[in-house]
Design a protein around this motif. Structure first.
Motif, PDB file in Angstrom:
ATOM      1  N   ASN A  23     -21.334  74.270  65.931  1.00 22.94           N
ATOM      2  CA  ASN A  23     -22.179  73.331  65.451  1.00 22.94           C
ATOM      3  C   ASN A  23     -21.545  72.522  64.604  1.00 22.94           C
ATOM      4  O   ASN A  23     -21.922  71.243  64.363  1.00 22.94           O
ATOM      5  N   ALA A  24     -20.828  72.764  63.767  1.00 25.45           N
ATOM      6  CA  ALA A  24     -20.078  72.000  62.542  1.00 25.45           C
ATOM      7  C   ALA A  24     -19.380  71.126  63.341  1.00 25.45           C
ATOM      8  O   ALA A  24     -19.065  69.905  62.946  1.00 25.45           O
ATOM      9  N   GLU A  25     -18.424  71.665  64.223  1.00 24.63           N
ATOM     10  CA  GLU A  25     -17.646  70.735  64.865  1.00 24.63           C
ATOM     11  C   GLU A  25     -18.304  69.456  65.658  1.00 24.63           C
ATOM     12  O   GLU A  25     -17.932  68.473  65.494  1.00 24.63           O
ATOM     13  N   ASP A  26     -19.637  69.935  66.231  1.00 20.90           N
ATOM     14  CA  ASP A  26     -20.525  68.739  66.741  1.00 20.90           C
ATOM     15  C   ASP A  26     -20.783  67.787  65.787  1.00 20.90           C
ATOM     16  O   ASP A  26     -20.867  66.498  65.822  1.00 20.90           O
ATOM     17  N   ALA A  27     -21.400  68.230  64.642  1.00 18.74           N
ATOM     18  CA  ALA A  27     -21.688  67.517  63.437  1.00 18.74           C
ATOM     19  C   ALA A  27     -20.771  66.632  62.712  1.00 18.74           C
ATOM     20  O   ALA A  27     -20.932  65.474  62.589  1.00 18.74           O
ATOM     21  N   VAL A  28     -19.611  67.082  62.705  1.00 20.19           N
ATOM     22  CA  VAL A  28     -18.602  66.111  62.041  1.00 20.19           C
ATOM     23  C   VAL A  28     -18.227  65.030  63.139  1.00 20.19           C
ATOM     24  O   VAL A  28     -17.911  63.766  62.506  1.00 20.19           O
ATOM     25  N   LYS A  29     -18.228  65.475  64.219  1.00 15.50           N
ATOM     26  CA  LYS A  29     -17.831  64.392  65.305  1.00 15.50           C
ATOM     27  C   LYS A  29     -19.057  63.232  65.278  1.00 15.50           C
ATOM     28  O   LYS A  29     -18.714  61.993  65.262  1.00 15.50           O
ATOM     29  N   LYS A  30     -20.206  63.639  65.325  1.00 10.69           N
ATOM     30  CA  LYS A  30     -21.489  62.850  65.166  1.00 10.69           C
ATOM     31  C   LYS A  30     -21.272  62.055  63.995  1.00 10.69           C
ATOM     32  O   LYS A  30     -21.716  61.002  63.894  1.00 10.69           O
ATOM     33  N   GLU A  70     -19.491  72.618  44.294  1.00 12.24           N
ATOM     34  CA  GLU A  70     -19.478  71.312  45.245  1.00 12.24           C
ATOM     35  C   GLU A  70     -18.587  71.520  46.451  1.00 12.24           C
ATOM     36  O   GLU A  70     -18.636  70.808  47.533  1.00 12.24           O
ATOM     37  N   LYS A  71     -18.060  72.742  46.637  1.00 15.94           N
ATOM     38  CA  LYS A  71     -17.487  72.988  48.110  1.00 15.94           C
ATOM     39  C   LYS A  71     -18.266  73.876  48.856  1.00 15.94           C
ATOM     40  O   LYS A  71     -17.824  74.476  49.936  1.00 15.94           O
ATOM     41  N   LYS A  72     -19.638  74.134  48.520  1.00 11.74           N
ATOM     42  CA  LYS A  72     -20.455  75.082  49.234  1.00 11.74           C
ATOM     43  C   LYS A  72     -21.460  74.372  49.897  1.00 11.74           C
ATOM     44  O   LYS A  72     -21.944  73.402  49.408  1.00 11.74           O
ATOM     45  N   VAL A  73     -21.723  74.652  51.241  1.00  7.26           N
ATOM     46  CA  VAL A  73     -22.750  74.562  51.935  1.00  7.26           C
ATOM     47  C   VAL A  73     -23.642  75.610  52.381  1.00  7.26           C
ATOM     48  O   VAL A  73     -23.007  76.611  52.914  1.00  7.26           O
ATOM     49  N   VAL A  74     -24.558  75.884  51.938  1.00 12.73           N
ATOM     50  CA  VAL A  74     -25.606  77.220  52.098  1.00 12.73           C
ATOM     51  C   VAL A  74     -26.698  76.564  53.113  1.00 12.73           C
ATOM     52  O   VAL A  74     -27.468  75.795  52.681  1.00 12.73           O
ATOM     53  N   LEU A  75     -26.788  77.373  54.045  1.00  8.21           N
ATOM     54  CA  LEU A  75     -27.819  76.900  55.120  1.00  8.21           C
ATOM     55  C   LEU A  75     -28.948  78.011  55.003  1.00  8.21           C
ATOM     56  O   LEU A  75     -28.727  79.241  55.080  1.00  8.21           O
ATOM     57  N   ILE A  76     -30.159  77.529  54.983  1.00  8.55           N
ATOM     58  CA  ILE A  76     -31.531  78.455  55.055  1.00  8.55           C
ATOM     59  C   ILE A  76     -31.403  78.956  56.372  1.00  8.55           C
ATOM     60  O   ILE A  76     -31.719  80.137  56.717  1.00  8.55           O
ATOM     61  N   ASN A  77     -31.306  78.148  57.404  1.00 12.52           N
ATOM     62  CA  ASN A  77     -31.410  78.391  58.909  1.00 12.52           C
ATOM     63  C   ASN A  77     -30.035  78.312  59.579  1.00 12.52           C
ATOM     64  O   ASN A  77     -29.777  76.883  59.914  1.00 12.52           O
ATOM     65  N   ILE A  78     -29.176  79.041  60.001  1.00  6.37           N
ATOM     66  CA  ILE A  78     -27.823  78.774  60.417  1.00  6.37           C
ATOM     67  C   ILE A  78     -27.615  78.354  61.685  1.00  6.37           C
ATOM     68  O   ILE A  78     -26.849  77.748  62.278  1.00  6.37           O
ATOM     69  N   LEU A  79     -29.075  78.449  62.517  1.00  3.16           N
ATOM     70  CA  LEU A  79     -29.119  77.847  63.799  1.00  3.16           C
ATOM     71  C   LEU A  79     -29.600  76.365  63.967  1.00  3.16           C
ATOM     72  O   LEU A  79     -29.798  75.802  64.820  1.00  3.16           O
ATOM     73  N   ASP A  80     -30.082  75.920  62.767  1.00  2.00           N
ATOM     74  CA  ASP A  80     -30.702  74.521  62.621  1.00  2.00           C
ATOM     75  C   ASP A  80     -29.725  73.448  62.538  1.00  2.00           C
ATOM     76  O   ASP A  80     -29.128  73.295  61.426  1.00  2.00           O
ATOM     77  N   LYS A  81     -29.422  72.815  63.595  1.00  2.00           N
ATOM     78  CA  LYS A  81     -28.419  71.618  63.676  1.00  2.00           C
ATOM     79  C   LYS A  81     -28.831  70.579  62.721  1.00  2.00           C
ATOM     80  O   LYS A  81     -27.720  69.992  62.135  1.00  2.00           O
ATOM     81  N   GLU A  83     -30.397  70.559  60.062  1.00  2.00           N
ATOM     82  CA  GLU A  83     -30.174  71.072  58.576  1.00  2.00           C
ATOM     83  C   GLU A  83     -28.449  71.008  58.020  1.00  2.00           C
ATOM     84  O   GLU A  83     -28.047  70.439  57.212  1.00  2.00           O
ATOM     85  N   LEU A  84     -27.721  71.444  59.157  1.00  2.00           N
ATOM     86  CA  LEU A  84     -26.338  71.374  58.944  1.00  2.00           C
ATOM     87  C   LEU A  84     -25.761  70.030  58.997  1.00  2.00           C
ATOM     88  O   LEU A  84     -25.062  69.762  58.048  1.00  2.00           O
ATOM     89  N   GLU A  85     -26.129  69.266  60.062  1.00  2.00           N
ATOM     90  CA  GLU A  85     -25.756  67.861  59.739  1.00  2.00           C
ATOM     91  C   GLU A  85     -26.138  67.123  58.492  1.00  2.00           C
ATOM     92  O   GLU A  85     -25.328  66.312  57.943  1.00  2.00           O
ATOM     93  N   GLN A  86     -27.348  67.242  58.148  1.00  2.00           N
ATOM     94  CA  GLN A  86     -27.881  66.781  56.861  1.00  2.00           C
ATOM     95  C   GLN A  86     -26.971  66.918  55.773  1.00  2.00           C
ATOM     96  O   GLN A  86     -26.788  66.171  54.669  1.00  2.00           O
ATOM     97  N   LYS A  87     -26.512  68.315  55.569  1.00  2.00           N
ATOM     98  CA  LYS A  87     -25.973  68.805  54.396  1.00  2.00           C
ATOM     99  C   LYS A  87     -24.475  68.352  54.718  1.00  2.00           C
ATOM    100  O   LYS A  87     -23.875  68.018  53.574  1.00  2.00           O
ATOM    101  N   LEU A  88     -24.113  68.393  55.765  1.00  2.00           N
ATOM    102  CA  LEU A  88     -22.622  68.181  55.836  1.00  2.00           C
ATOM    103  C   LEU A  88     -22.467  66.407  55.430  1.00  2.00           C
ATOM    104  O   LEU A  88     -21.425  65.989  54.807  1.00  2.00           O
TER     105      LEU A  88
END
Length: 93
Positions: A23-30, A70-81, A83-88
C-alpha cells in the motif's frame, strides 16, 4: 527531512508489514515520488539509520523506542489506504 527509504514494520516482518509495504508503494507513487524505496521488516530489526521513515500499526508504536517521532508514521488502521496516504503526504508531500 528528505525521504529516500521507508520501512514498514510488524511483529513477524511477513504479514501486516507486507500489506502496508504494498500500500505504501502505491501511495508514494500516487504522491509523485516513485523513487522512494519501500521495504518491510520486523519491529525488532529497526534502528534509526535503517530508513528515513518507519510505518507501524498503533499496536506496535511502543516498540519504537530510539526512533525519533519525526521518523514515525503510526497507523490506526493498517488496511486504510486513505489514512496511509494522508500521513505519508505529511512527510513526503
Amino acid at each position: 527531512m528528505s525521504v529516500h527509504k521507508i520501512l514498514c514494520c510488524c511483529g513477524s516482518g511477513l504479514g501486516s508489514s507486507l500489506i502496508v509495504h504494498m500500500n505504501a508503494e502505491d501511495a508514494v507513487k500516487k504522491l509523485g515520488h516513485p523513487e522512494i524505496e519501500v521495504d518491510h521488516t520486523t519491529i525488532s530489526d529497526i534502528n534509526p539509520q535503517a530508513a528515513d521513515l518507519f510505518i507501524v500499526g498503533n499496536d506496535l508504536k511502543d516498540f519504537m523506542q530510539g526512533i525519533p517521532d519525526e521518523k514515525k508514521v503510526v497507523l490506526i488502521n493498517i488496511l486504510d489506504k486513505a489514512e496511509l496516504e494522508q500521513k505519508l503526504a505529511q512527510h513526503i508531500g
